[in-house]
Scaffold this motif. Sequence first.
Motif, mmCIF file in Angstrom:
data_model
loop_
_atom_site.group_PDB
_atom_site.id
_atom_site.type_symbol
_atom_site.label_atom_id
_atom_site.label_comp_id
_atom_site.label_asym_id
_atom_site.label_seq_id
_atom_site.Cartn_x
_atom_site.Cartn_y
_atom_site.Cartn_z
ATOM 1 N N GLU A 116 2.115 1.679 -3.538
ATOM 2 C CA GLU A 116 1.039 2.206 -4.388
ATOM 3 C C GLU A 116 0.899 3.714 -4.213
ATOM 4 O O GLU A 116 0.729 4.445 -5.189
ATOM 5 C CB GLU A 116 -0.290 1.533 -4.045
ATOM 6 C CG GLU A 116 -0.449 0.143 -4.585
ATOM 7 C CD GLU A 116 -1.840 -0.381 -4.301
ATOM 8 O OE1 GLU A 116 -2.782 0.003 -5.036
ATOM 9 O OE2 GLU A 116 -1.982 -1.159 -3.335
ATOM 10 N N ALA A 117 0.961 4.171 -2.964
ATOM 11 C CA ALA A 117 0.867 5.610 -2.701
ATOM 12 C C ALA A 117 2.034 6.337 -3.356
ATOM 13 O O ALA A 117 1.853 7.410 -3.957
ATOM 14 C CB ALA A 117 0.845 5.880 -1.199
ATOM 15 N N ARG A 150 0.834 -1.204 0.000
ATOM 16 C CA ARG A 150 0.000 0.000 0.000
ATOM 17 C C ARG A 150 0.872 1.260 0.000
ATOM 18 O O ARG A 150 0.552 2.247 -0.647
ATOM 19 C CB ARG A 150 -0.921 0.049 1.213
ATOM 20 C CG ARG A 150 -1.912 -1.111 1.415
ATOM 21 C CD ARG A 150 -2.958 -1.320 0.342
ATOM 22 N NE ARG A 150 -2.479 -1.916 -0.870
ATOM 23 C CZ ARG A 150 -2.200 -3.221 -1.048
ATOM 24 N NH1 ARG A 150 -2.339 -4.070 -0.082
ATOM 25 N NH2 ARG A 150 -1.787 -3.669 -2.210
ATOM 26 N N ALA A 173 -8.916 4.155 1.064
ATOM 27 C CA ALA A 173 -8.080 5.214 1.652
ATOM 28 C C ALA A 173 -8.767 5.798 2.881
ATOM 29 O O ALA A 173 -8.122 6.024 3.912
ATOM 30 C CB ALA A 173 -7.800 6.297 0.623
ATOM 31 N N ARG A 213 3.034 9.720 4.275
ATOM 32 C CA ARG A 213 3.170 9.648 2.820
ATOM 33 C C ARG A 213 4.425 10.380 2.358
ATOM 34 O O ARG A 213 5.128 9.914 1.460
ATOM 35 C CB ARG A 213 1.915 10.256 2.196
ATOM 36 C CG ARG A 213 1.599 9.744 0.834
ATOM 37 C CD ARG A 213 0.185 10.206 0.472
ATOM 38 N NE ARG A 213 -0.138 9.842 -0.853
ATOM 39 C CZ ARG A 213 -1.060 8.946 -1.191
ATOM 40 N NH1 ARG A 213 -1.765 8.337 -0.261
ATOM 41 N NH2 ARG A 213 -1.293 8.657 -2.433
ATOM 42 N N THR A 259 -5.452 5.897 -3.892
ATOM 43 C CA THR A 259 -4.750 5.850 -2.610
ATOM 44 C C THR A 259 -4.998 7.093 -1.772
ATOM 45 O O THR A 259 -4.602 7.141 -0.616
ATOM 46 C CB THR A 259 -3.228 5.675 -2.795
ATOM 47 O OG1 THR A 259 -2.674 6.854 -3.383
ATOM 48 C CG2 THR A 259 -2.905 4.459 -3.644
ATOM 49 N N TYR A 264 -4.282 3.141 3.193
ATOM 50 C CA TYR A 264 -3.161 3.809 2.539
ATOM 51 C C TYR A 264 -2.601 4.890 3.453
ATOM 52 O O TYR A 264 -3.349 5.521 4.199
ATOM 53 C CB TYR A 264 -3.603 4.442 1.214
ATOM 54 C CG TYR A 264 -4.002 3.418 0.196
ATOM 55 C CD1 TYR A 264 -3.044 2.753 -0.553
ATOM 56 C CD2 TYR A 264 -5.333 3.107 -0.018
ATOM 57 C CE1 TYR A 264 -3.404 1.799 -1.485
ATOM 58 C CE2 TYR A 264 -5.708 2.156 -0.946
ATOM 59 C CZ TYR A 264 -4.734 1.508 -1.683
ATOM 60 O OH TYR A 264 -5.093 0.566 -2.608
#
Length: 78
Positions: A18-19, A15, A41, A52, A35, A46
């Motif tokens: 993916e972000a 995850r 989300a 992030r 995401t 995510y």
Amino acid sequence: MGVLYYARPEEVCARAFEAFVEDSQPANSFLVRGTRSSDEARAGLYPQGEHRQHIRQAFTAYFAALGAALYREQARAG
């Protein structure tokens, strides 16, 4: 989501990756999307916010080091 599957380290990393891909340029919705604002989300699957940013920095540093190592190996072999 009430399922331990999403807490497994390999799934958390997936995850996070993916972000990273969704935040990268150029954007590619074919590879990944959702995401930031999908149901998943919003359920917390995510990373968001500061997490992030840290993930982006870590993957960017990793791929820069990997690329440099591959370049050195290619130069040595060729």
